[in-house]
Design an enzyme around this catalytic site. Sequence first.
Site, PDB file in Angstrom:
ATOM      1  N   SER A  29      -2.866   0.017  43.200  1.00 59.62           N
ATOM      2  CA  SER A  29      -1.743   0.439  42.354  1.00 59.62           C
ATOM      3  C   SER A  29      -2.220   0.905  40.989  1.00 59.62           C
ATOM      4  O   SER A  29      -1.753   1.924  40.460  1.00 59.62           O
ATOM      5  CB  SER A  29      -0.754  -0.720  42.182  1.00 59.62           C
ATOM      6  N   ARG A  33      -2.405   4.987  39.687  1.00 59.08           N
ATOM      7  CA  ARG A  33      -1.683   5.314  38.451  1.00 59.08           C
ATOM      8  C   ARG A  33      -2.650   5.837  37.392  1.00 59.08           C
ATOM      9  O   ARG A  33      -2.359   6.804  36.681  1.00 59.08           O
ATOM     10  CB  ARG A  33      -0.924   4.080  37.929  1.00 59.08           C
ATOM     11  N   GLU A 314       5.484  -6.891  49.110  1.00 56.47           N
ATOM     12  CA  GLU A 314       4.248  -6.569  49.827  1.00 56.47           C
ATOM     13  C   GLU A 314       3.463  -7.823  50.233  1.00 56.47           C
ATOM     14  O   GLU A 314       2.575  -7.758  51.079  1.00 56.47           O
ATOM     15  CB  GLU A 314       3.367  -5.662  48.980  1.00 56.47           C
TER      16      GLU A 314
END
Length: 430
Positions: A29, A33, A314
């Site tokens: 993640s 990003r 998740e």
Amino acid sequence: MGSHEPDLWSAPVASAAVDADVRIPGSKSITNRALILAALADGPSVVRSPLRARDTLLMASALRSLGVGVEDVDGDWSVTPGELRGPANVDCGLAGTVARFVPPAAVLARGDVEFDGDAQMRERPMGPILDALRTLGGTIDDDGRNALPLTVRGQGKMPGGTVEIDASSSSQFVSALLLAGARYDAGVTIHHVGKPVPSLPHIEMTVGMLRARGVEVDDSDPNTWRVAPGPIKAIDVEVEPDLSNAAPFLAAGLVTGGRVRVLSWPDETSQPGDHLHEIFGLMGAHVRLDSEGLTLRGPESIAGLDLDLHDVGELTPVIAAVATLASEPSYLRGIAHLRGHETDRLAALSTELARLGADIRETDDGLEIRPRPLHGAVFRTYADHRMAHAGAVLGLVVPDLQIENIATTSKTLPDFVGMWTAMLSREAAA
């Protein structure tokens, strides 16, 4: 599926309590990003200790196809922004972050940018982000499917402005607009309408990374985010370990009554995986964070869990796997949105855990699990890395469990099998 299938992996059984230190690679993640922000920044920068796995390699390739320099330098990625341009082809694989984060940047390119991905990625929802980009002034052709494949017809700039979006199926729709919004002429103001946004920690991560680069973000009103137009400062960034990928390793300590330490666990982080500390604590583990990392010691008996996992969905596959081994029932709630993940995770979990003998029932927004003895079988993954993690955890204590397509773990953890085997070899030596 018969045992003659070539892609079945015999999950190793733990011969004793696991006792191991584990180093987890960088966060997917944060890596993806950081790559997008570096590509849109006002100068060159370095993404240090990035995750190198399928999802992040696809992101690096997507940005290169748009004219961004992404070079390997001693294991880091050196990113040199340039004018974004088409024609370009972006392979999204099964990466939601690529399929959803790159189009809001691609509208700034000059020329057409085509997006496609794996067959399963074509099933994942894209409508909210595509509608939002059209509202903000972008042109996208998808033949009305609201899904891949699609073409972004970049004009070299983007008007921006205010948009309403229903992000109840994925927080990625909000993050996607936030990441590129500062480069839009009028910035972007996002109003979420609909059921609560899942995985809010991921949006908080996005906002924090924007602010670190000098972008002005106002998130003081509920369900509203305002990004002021302006430059995105180029900064070098060190990627934290992927805490969600720590879940199966910590769970190994939990289910075998052993000890697992995840090295370099950050003191403060917006990653959803940080909640493993408290969740596994509720299930009876003793968990401690110090300068060495996060250490979990497993209990004699695993406690059941009644918990809303809406913000940390998740983590559900591994938590559900552990819950099948508990001494009492578990109720996992607030996770209806998992039906739109890599696969329908609720259906996949209920099907595969039941195949092993678990008493499991799908509810409107989650799972009910009543423990009973499990037995070996083939555990299917549905090309979902977190399903494979769940199967590996159960294989530690359930003999003759075979996992179909363990290679799917390469999506976010390039050498899961090697790390898993190494953890158990240390257990054997302990």
